[in-house]
Design a protein around this motif. Sequence first.
Motif, PDB file in Angstrom:
ATOM      1  N   ARG A  67       0.817  -1.220   0.000  1.00  0.00           N
ATOM      2  CA  ARG A  67       0.000   0.000   0.000  1.00  0.00           C
ATOM      3  C   ARG A  67       0.851   1.270   0.000  1.00  0.00           C
ATOM      4  NH1 ARG A  67      -3.070   1.125   4.292  1.00  0.00           N
ATOM      5  NH2 ARG A  67      -1.749   0.031   5.791  1.00  0.00           N
ATOM      6  N   PHE A  68       1.999   1.220   0.647  1.00  0.00           N
ATOM      7  CA  PHE A  68       2.867   2.401   0.750  1.00  0.00           C
ATOM      8  C   PHE A  68       4.102   2.191  -0.126  1.00  0.00           C
ATOM      9  CE2 PHE A  68       1.655   3.909   5.331  1.00  0.00           C
ATOM     10  CZ  PHE A  68       0.311   3.875   4.964  1.00  0.00           C
ATOM     11  N   THR A  69       4.590   3.290  -0.671  1.00  0.00           N
ATOM     12  CA  THR A  69       5.813   3.245  -1.477  1.00  0.00           C
ATOM     13  C   THR A  69       6.701   4.424  -1.097  1.00  0.00           C
ATOM     14  OG1 THR A  69       4.614   2.246  -3.333  1.00  0.00           O
ATOM     15  CG2 THR A  69       6.768   3.205  -3.799  1.00  0.00           C
ATOM     16  N   ILE A  70       7.951   4.120  -0.802  1.00  0.00           N
ATOM     17  CA  ILE A  70       8.925   5.175  -0.488  1.00  0.00           C
ATOM     18  C   ILE A  70       9.788   5.421  -1.711  1.00  0.00           C
ATOM     19  CG2 ILE A  70      10.673   3.585   0.445  1.00  0.00           C
ATOM     20  CD1 ILE A  70      11.259   5.752   2.593  1.00  0.00           C
ATOM     21  N   SER A  71      10.100   6.677  -1.950  1.00  0.00           N
ATOM     22  CA  SER A  71      10.921   7.023  -3.107  1.00  0.00           C
ATOM     23  C   SER A  71      11.702   8.294  -2.808  1.00  0.00           C
ATOM     24  CB  SER A  71      10.055   7.212  -4.356  1.00  0.00           C
ATOM     25  OG  SER A  71       9.156   8.293  -4.168  1.00  0.00           O
ATOM     26  N   THR A  72      12.677   8.569  -3.659  1.00  0.00           N
ATOM     27  CA  THR A  72      13.513   9.749  -3.455  1.00  0.00           C
ATOM     28  C   THR A  72      13.589  10.586  -4.721  1.00  0.00           C
ATOM     29  OG1 THR A  72      15.552   8.638  -4.133  1.00  0.00           O
ATOM     30  CG2 THR A  72      14.952   8.486  -1.813  1.00  0.00           C
ATOM     31  N   ASP A  73      13.800  11.866  -4.535  1.00  0.00           N
ATOM     32  CA  ASP A  73      14.117  12.783  -5.619  1.00  0.00           C
ATOM     33  C   ASP A  73      15.408  13.470  -5.189  1.00  0.00           C
ATOM     34  OD1 ASP A  73      14.441  14.888  -7.397  1.00  0.00           O
ATOM     35  OD2 ASP A  73      12.273  15.170  -7.632  1.00  0.00           O
ATOM     36  N   ASN A  74      16.522  12.930  -5.628  1.00  0.00           N
ATOM     37  CA  ASN A  74      17.804  13.440  -5.166  1.00  0.00           C
ATOM     38  C   ASN A  74      18.008  14.904  -5.556  1.00  0.00           C
ATOM     39  OD1 ASN A  74      18.032  10.786  -4.459  1.00  0.00           O
ATOM     40  ND2 ASN A  74      20.116  10.537  -5.232  1.00  0.00           N
ATOM     41  N   ALA A  75      17.513  15.281  -6.727  1.00  0.00           N
ATOM     42  CA  ALA A  75      17.687  16.662  -7.178  1.00  0.00           C
ATOM     43  C   ALA A  75      16.991  17.641  -6.245  1.00  0.00           C
ATOM     44  CB  ALA A  75      17.166  16.814  -8.596  1.00  0.00           C
ATOM     45  N   LYS A  76      15.916  17.190  -5.621  1.00  0.00           N
ATOM     46  CA  LYS A  76      15.155  18.046  -4.708  1.00  0.00           C
ATOM     47  C   LYS A  76      15.456  17.759  -3.248  1.00  0.00           C
ATOM     48  CE  LYS A  76      11.229  18.705  -7.840  1.00  0.00           C
ATOM     49  NZ  LYS A  76       9.750  18.560  -8.016  1.00  0.00           N
ATOM     50  N   ASN A  77      16.373  16.827  -2.993  1.00  0.00           N
ATOM     51  CA  ASN A  77      16.670  16.434  -1.609  1.00  0.00           C
ATOM     52  C   ASN A  77      15.388  16.101  -0.853  1.00  0.00           C
ATOM     53  OD1 ASN A  77      19.340  16.888  -2.140  1.00  0.00           O
ATOM     54  ND2 ASN A  77      19.530  18.713  -0.862  1.00  0.00           N
ATOM     55  N   THR A  78      14.552  15.324  -1.482  1.00  0.00           N
ATOM     56  CA  THR A  78      13.249  15.025  -0.903  1.00  0.00           C
ATOM     57  C   THR A  78      12.974  13.525  -0.971  1.00  0.00           C
ATOM     58  OG1 THR A  78      12.394  17.195  -1.544  1.00  0.00           O
ATOM     59  CG2 THR A  78      10.777  15.504  -1.018  1.00  0.00           C
ATOM     60  N   VAL A  79      12.394  13.028   0.096  1.00  0.00           N
ATOM     61  CA  VAL A  79      11.934  11.646   0.146  1.00  0.00           C
ATOM     62  C   VAL A  79      10.408  11.674   0.256  1.00  0.00           C
ATOM     63  CG1 VAL A  79      11.936   9.516   1.483  1.00  0.00           C
ATOM     64  CG2 VAL A  79      14.057  10.791   1.165  1.00  0.00           C
ATOM     65  N   TYR A  80       9.767  10.796  -0.478  1.00  0.00           N
ATOM     66  CA  TYR A  80       8.309  10.746  -0.496  1.00  0.00           C
ATOM     67  C   TYR A  80       7.826   9.424   0.095  1.00  0.00           C
ATOM     68  CZ  TYR A  80       8.987  14.476  -3.897  1.00  0.00           C
ATOM     69  OH  TYR A  80       9.369  15.638  -4.524  1.00  0.00           O
ATOM     70  N   LEU A  81       6.652   9.477   0.672  1.00  0.00           N
ATOM     71  CA  LEU A  81       5.958   8.263   1.092  1.00  0.00           C
ATOM     72  C   LEU A  81       4.556   8.319   0.495  1.00  0.00           C
ATOM     73  CD1 LEU A  81       6.215   5.664   2.836  1.00  0.00           C
ATOM     74  CD2 LEU A  81       5.000   6.919   4.632  1.00  0.00           C
ATOM     75  N   GLN A  82       4.372   7.559  -0.569  1.00  0.00           N
ATOM     76  CA  GLN A  82       3.059   7.483  -1.198  1.00  0.00           C
ATOM     77  C   GLN A  82       2.230   6.465  -0.448  1.00  0.00           C
ATOM     78  OE1 GLN A  82       1.749   9.252  -3.890  1.00  0.00           O
ATOM     79  NE2 GLN A  82      -0.162   8.237  -3.329  1.00  0.00           N
ATOM     80  N   MET A  83       1.094   6.883   0.052  1.00  0.00           N
ATOM     81  CA  MET A  83       0.242   6.021   0.870  1.00  0.00           C
ATOM     82  C   MET A  83      -1.090   5.839   0.161  1.00  0.00           C
ATOM     83  SD  MET A  83       1.102   7.528   4.671  1.00  0.00           S
ATOM     84  CE  MET A  83       0.149   9.022   4.400  1.00  0.00           C
ATOM     85  N   ASN A  84      -1.360   4.620  -0.265  1.00  0.00           N
ATOM     86  CA  ASN A  84      -2.609   4.291  -0.949  1.00  0.00           C
ATOM     87  C   ASN A  84      -3.441   3.345  -0.096  1.00  0.00           C
ATOM     88  OD1 ASN A  84      -1.683   5.774  -3.195  1.00  0.00           O
ATOM     89  ND2 ASN A  84      -0.701   3.961  -4.074  1.00  0.00           N
ATOM     90  N   SER A  85      -4.699   3.234  -0.459  1.00  0.00           N
ATOM     91  CA  SER A  85      -5.618   2.327   0.245  1.00  0.00           C
ATOM     92  C   SER A  85      -5.535   2.534   1.752  1.00  0.00           C
ATOM     93  CB  SER A  85      -5.295   0.865  -0.103  1.00  0.00           C
ATOM     94  OG  SER A  85      -5.379   0.662  -1.490  1.00  0.00           O
ATOM     95  N   LEU A  86      -5.613   3.768   2.150  1.00  0.00           N
ATOM     96  CA  LEU A  86      -5.447   4.087   3.565  1.00  0.00           C
ATOM     97  C   LEU A  86      -6.574   3.511   4.408  1.00  0.00           C
ATOM     98  CD1 LEU A  86      -4.087   7.682   3.136  1.00  0.00           C
ATOM     99  CD2 LEU A  86      -2.962   5.888   4.460  1.00  0.00           C
ATOM    100  N   LYS A  87      -6.201   3.142   5.613  1.00  0.00           N
ATOM    101  CA  LYS A  87      -7.138   2.548   6.565  1.00  0.00           C
ATOM    102  C   LYS A  87      -7.183   3.410   7.832  1.00  0.00           C
ATOM    103  CE  LYS A  87      -5.644  -2.070   5.097  1.00  0.00           C
ATOM    104  NZ  LYS A  87      -5.074  -3.369   5.552  1.00  0.00           N
ATOM    105  N   PRO A  88      -8.261   3.336   8.572  1.00  0.00           N
ATOM    106  CA  PRO A  88      -8.317   4.107   9.835  1.00  0.00           C
ATOM    107  C   PRO A  88      -7.136   3.814  10.765  1.00  0.00           C
ATOM    108  CG  PRO A  88     -10.498   3.325   9.264  1.00  0.00           C
ATOM    109  CD  PRO A  88      -9.553   2.696   8.273  1.00  0.00           C
ATOM    110  N   GLU A  89      -6.646   2.588  10.742  1.00  0.00           N
ATOM    111  CA  GLU A  89      -5.516   2.240  11.612  1.00  0.00           C
ATOM    112  C   GLU A  89      -4.198   2.867  11.160  1.00  0.00           C
ATOM    113  OE1 GLU A  89      -7.729   0.146  10.190  1.00  0.00           O
ATOM    114  OE2 GLU A  89      -6.754  -1.747   9.601  1.00  0.00           O
TER     115      GLU A  89
END
Length: 125
Positions: A67-89
Motif C-alpha cells: 500500500r505504501f511506497t517510499i521514493s527519493t528525488d535526489n535533485a530536490k533532496n526530498t523523500v516521499y511516502l506514497q500512501m494508498n488504500s489508507l485505513k483508519p488504523e
Amino acid sequence: EVQLQASGGGLVQAGGSLRLSCAISRSTFDDYAIGWFRQAPGKEREGVSCIGSFDGSTRYADSVKGRFTISTDNAKNTVYLQMNSLKPEDTAVYYCVADAFCTVDVGADYEYDYRGQGTQVTVSS
C-alpha cells in the motif's frame, strides 16, 4: 546537522491516498538511510518504511506492504511516502528520520540520528 521537514499529512477517507514529503536540508543520501515512522495515541511507535543510502534498497512494515511506497528525488533532496488504500488504523503522526541504518524493526527506545517534526495523518472510516 541534518534538518528534515515533513509535510503532506491531512484528513482522508478510508481507501484514499496521501503523499508525504520529507525535505532534507542537504543531500544526505550518501550518508544516511531515510525513513518514516509513525506514532498513534496510546500505541507504540512503529517503523513504517525506509530507503537505504547506498543501494536504494527499501523496507516496509508488514502493515503497509503493498500500500505504501517510499521514493527519493535526489535533485530536490526530498523523500516521499506514497500512501494508498489508507485505513483508519493508519491514523498517526508520521515522522521522517535519517539514520545510519535502514530498518523498520526498531524498539520503542531506539534513537534515530535525526528526526524531523511530524505531520498528522487522519483516516476516517
